[in-house]
Design an enzyme around this catalytic site. Structure first.
Site, short mmCIF file in Angstrom:
data_model
loop_
_atom_site.label_atom_id
_atom_site.label_comp_id
_atom_site.label_asym_id
_atom_site.label_seq_id
_atom_site.Cartn_x
_atom_site.Cartn_y
_atom_site.Cartn_z
N GLY A 171 0.83 -1.20 0.00
CA GLY A 171 0.00 0.00 0.00
C GLY A 171 0.86 1.25 0.00
N GLY A 172 0.31 2.29 0.63
CA GLY A 172 1.02 3.58 0.66
C GLY A 172 2.35 3.49 1.38
N GLY A 406 23.35 12.93 -30.27
CA GLY A 406 22.97 13.60 -29.02
C GLY A 406 23.58 12.92 -27.81
N ALA A 407 23.82 11.63 -27.93
CA ALA A 407 24.37 10.90 -26.79
C ALA A 407 25.78 11.41 -26.44
CB ALA A 407 24.40 9.40 -27.09
C1 HXC Z 1 -2.70 -4.51 12.55
C2 HXC Z 1 -1.69 -6.36 11.72
C3 HXC Z 1 -1.58 -5.75 10.46
C4 HXC Z 1 -2.07 -4.43 10.30
C5 HXC Z 1 -0.72 -7.70 10.33
N1 HXC Z 1 -1.15 -7.56 11.58
N2 HXC Z 1 -0.98 -6.60 9.61
N3 HXC Z 1 -2.25 -5.72 12.73
N4 HXC Z 1 -2.61 -3.85 11.37
N5 HXC Z 1 -1.97 -3.79 9.16
C6 HXC Z 1 -1.02 -8.54 12.66
C7 HXC Z 1 -1.89 -9.75 12.50
O1 HXC Z 1 -3.16 -9.53 13.07
C8 HXC Z 1 -1.10 -10.80 13.29
O2 HXC Z 1 -1.34 -10.60 14.66
C9 HXC Z 1 0.34 -10.40 13.04
O3 HXC Z 1 0.30 -9.03 12.64
C10 HXC Z 1 1.00 -11.19 11.95
O4 HXC Z 1 0.14 -11.22 10.83
P1 HXC Z 1 -0.16 -12.55 10.00
O5 HXC Z 1 -1.26 -12.24 9.09
O6 HXC Z 1 -0.30 -13.68 10.94
O7 HXC Z 1 1.23 -12.74 9.24
P2 HXC Z 1 1.47 -13.25 7.76
O8 HXC Z 1 0.71 -14.50 7.50
O9 HXC Z 1 2.97 -13.31 7.61
O10 HXC Z 1 0.90 -12.12 6.81
C11 HXC Z 1 1.49 -10.83 6.79
C12 HXC Z 1 0.60 -9.84 5.99
C13 HXC Z 1 -0.86 -9.92 6.53
C14 HXC Z 1 0.63 -10.28 4.52
C15 HXC Z 1 1.22 -8.49 6.13
O11 HXC Z 1 -0.81 -9.82 7.94
C16 HXC Z 1 -1.71 -8.84 5.98
O12 HXC Z 1 -2.23 -8.95 4.87
N6 HXC Z 1 -1.94 -7.80 6.81
C17 HXC Z 1 -2.80 -6.70 6.43
C18 HXC Z 1 -2.13 -5.85 5.41
C19 HXC Z 1 -2.92 -4.62 5.09
O13 HXC Z 1 -4.05 -4.66 4.55
N7 HXC Z 1 -2.41 -3.44 5.56
C20 HXC Z 1 -2.99 -2.22 5.30
C21 HXC Z 1 -2.44 -1.82 3.93
S1 HXC Z 1 -2.96 -0.24 3.47
P3 HXC Z 1 -1.15 -11.76 15.74
O14 HXC Z 1 -1.75 -11.20 16.97
O15 HXC Z 1 -1.80 -12.98 15.22
O16 HXC Z 1 0.34 -11.93 15.88
C22 HXC Z 1 -1.82 0.73 4.04
C23 HXC Z 1 -2.12 2.12 3.74
C24 HXC Z 1 -0.94 2.97 4.01
O17 HXC Z 1 -0.88 0.34 4.61
C25 HXC Z 1 -1.26 4.29 3.44
C26 HXC Z 1 -0.16 5.25 3.63
C27 HXC Z 1 -0.44 6.50 2.89
#
Ligand code: HXC
Length: 516
Positions: A171-172, A406-407
């Site tokens: 994402g961002g 040009g290069a």
């Molecule tokens: C809170 C999160 C989290 C998040 C993971 N966790 N991502 N908690 N916010 N964004 C937590 C999980 O609940 C889990 O907690 C632990 O971290 C590990 O995650 P798993 O899913 O078990 O690990 P894994 O299988 O390795 O997968 C990793 C992952 C997946 C691919 C990153 O967790 C995932 O898809 N997370 C969400 C990603 C997402 O949608 N993020 C927002 C993106 S948008 P426990 O308690 O079980 O240990 C964004 C916008 C930014 O970031 C904009 C900026 C301008």
């Protein structure tokens, strides 16, 4: 039960903070082939040099029962330490705490060390391993990202910023690394993308894995987003350290110079044997670079992307330099969009941080074709031209063979501010190649000849005899000296030493408007 002493309380809190999300999650992290945030810092920093800042920071989220889930440090280890004795500021995201996700307080910790780095003039290194914005928070987390982006931008060109991607970055979140100077990724355990495979599937119906979409190899070869694809985390950290050895602490400092005793004889006979007899035969420009610079000092950047141009750092006579070189072994060293952008970015980094530039030229011109024209070779080629024109660091050019059209101008010619321009006797400096020239300027004469092929060849030979050499340019002073290849290293050591106190001011302006 006996009450804890204040010191016992402190020690207990330190132990708790160091355990991050707990042993079970640490074991899981190890099982996936990743080190923890603290283990990475141990590898990166000089022994016992790390001083942590913000170990007891806690998030402020009160939704979804989050007040019951507190982890000291809130998913990022921040502070300062040294690498080979030089100060650096670091943050290392802890995937064992909410997946290293970025909360408001997590962002504040990163911003705090970035502000300190700016005040004290030292690099910032980010070790990224994060699930992105903390989902239980909302706009606070998005705001936290923006606070970091803003600081990345203000710090750009002031202190070096290096980003190692050691887990997910989605994402961002990808935009903080993108705003920094160099990105390093770890093969198979890190990935970066704006939207992941499931979103891609629903929007474009493409089936793609995390690794294929945004893994280290994809970004090192296809997108150019990462400058380095490293085999594992240890190699990634080694790369970070080596990279730092070529660059100064901030924009006010000179690039590193190590003690070097210039030898009486710096001649390199092997440089005399590289150029093929036939001017259309390729050779590996890396052999030229390695023959010129201090032994084993060449550190290539963006190695697997736009291979028709080679860029990287090296030392010459102990002095750090940036090398930009056409690569005749790949697409004949032609300049295309990707090569221009790759080299432009590198030139701008070197100029921002006072790293002198060595430019090696063997270029047949810009790549023709609808693909390049419609994707904007004009605007993108102009980026490299602009970057060289604007660079005020010491700049030395060596034309080894072709410098056409040009290069010739773009590749750090005398006209756009190079300080010293050398050519090997094999240099060919002209508007176009002999055949193209003869077909245009002698068209009527060739058409009228009985033996057209013989006439064409005569005219080609005639044009090449006149222009396919460095002496017309030397006669004008566009080339300062035509040199024996074996003497190149000596000439360059002396040249960069002569230029070490170069000062040059650009016209006053708010900022320039480069062709983006
Ligand atoms: C809170 C999160 C989290 C998040 C993971 N966790 N991502 N908690 N916010 N964004 C937590 C999980 O609940 C889990 O907690 C632990 O971290 C590990 O995650 P798993 O899913 O078990 O690990 P894994 O299988 O390795 O997968 C990793 C992952 C997946 C691919 C990153 O967790 C995932 O898809 N997370 C969400 C990603 C997402 O949608 N993020 C927002 C993106 S948008 P426990 O308690 O079980 O240990 C964004 C916008 C930014 O970031 C904009 C900026 C301008």
């Amino acid at each position: 039960m006996q009450k804890q002493t204040p010191l016992q309380t402190l020690n207990q809190k330190i132990a708790e903070a160091k355990l991050g999300g707990g042993q079970a999650r640490i074991d899981k992290q190890h099982k996936t082939g990743k080190l923890t945030a603290r283990e990475r810092l141990d590898l990166l920093l000089d022994k016992n040099s790390f001083e942590e800042i913000g170990m007891f920071v806690e998030h402020r989220c009160r939704d979804f029962d989050m007040e019951k889930q507190q982890f000291l440090g809130d998913g990022v280890v921040t502070g300062y330490g040294t690498i080979n004795g030089r100060l650096v500021y670091v943050y290392s995201q802890d995937f064992t705490v909410f997946g290293g996700s970025l909360s408001e307080t997590h962002a504040e910790k990163i911003c705090k060390i970035m502000d300190m780095a700016m005040k004290n003039g030292a690099p910032v290194i980010g070790l990224n391993d994060s699930g992105g914005a903390r989902i239980q928070e909302g706009v606070q987390s998005l705001g936290g990202y923006a606070d970091i982006f803003y600081r990345n931008t203000l710090a750009s060109g002031v202190v070096p910023q290096l980003s190692a991607i050691m887990g997910p970055t989605a994402g961002g979140a990808v935009y903080s690394p993108a705003l920094t100077d160099f990105i390093l990724m770890v093969e198979n355990t890190s990935y970066m993308y704006v939207t992941g495979p499931s979103v891609v599937k629903s929007v474009t119906h493409e089936d793609v894995t995390h690794e294929e979409l945004g893994g280290a190899t994809a970004h090192a070869t296809k997108s150019g987003v990462t400058h380095f694809a490293c085999e594992n985390e240890v190699a990634c950290i080694q790369h970070l350290k080596q990279l730092l050895s070529y660059i100064p602490q901030n924009c006010e400092e000179d690039a590193p110079v190590y003690a070097y005793e210039t030898k009486d004889d710096e001649s390199r006979p092997e440089l005399g044997n590289i150029m093929p007899q036939n001017a259309n035969q390729p050779y590996d420009m890396r052999r030229v670079i390695e023959g010129i610079v201090d032994e084993k000092s060449f550190f290539e950047v963006h190695k697997d992307y736009a291979e028709n141009i080679v860029v990287g750092f090296a030392f010459i006579g102990g002095r750090s330099i940036g090398v930009v070189a056409n690569q005749p072994a790949y697409l004949a060293g032609v300049l295309d969009i990707n090569a221009s952008v790759k080299a432009a970015r590198f030139v701008r980094f070197c100029d921002a941080f006072n790293v002198p530039l060595l430019v090696l030229v063997d270029v047949p011109g810009f790549l023709p074709g609808t693909d390049q024209e419609w994707k904007g070779i004009i605007t993108n080629g102009a980026k490299l031209l602009y970057a060289f024109c604007e660079a005020t660091v010491p700049k030395i050019t060596l034309i080894t063979r072709k410098a056409y059209g040009g290069a010739y101008d773009v590749m750090n010619s005398k006209h756009i501010g190079a300080d010293l321009n050398f050519a090997w006797p094999s240099a060919e400096i002209a508007v176009v190649g002999g055949k193209a020239a003869a077909e245009i300027i002698f068209k009527h004469e060739i058409d009228a000849a009985d033996d057209k092929a013989a006439k064409l060849q005569e005219k080609v030979d005639n044009y090449n005899d006149t222009f396919a050499n460095p002496y017309k340019a030397a006669a004008r002073g566009f080339i300062d000296e035509v040199i024996n290849p074996t003497d190149t290293r000596r000439k360059l050591i002396k040249g960069f030493t002569m230029l070490e106190n170069k000062t040059m001011a650009m016209p006053r302006k708010k900022h320039s408007n480069m062709p983006l």
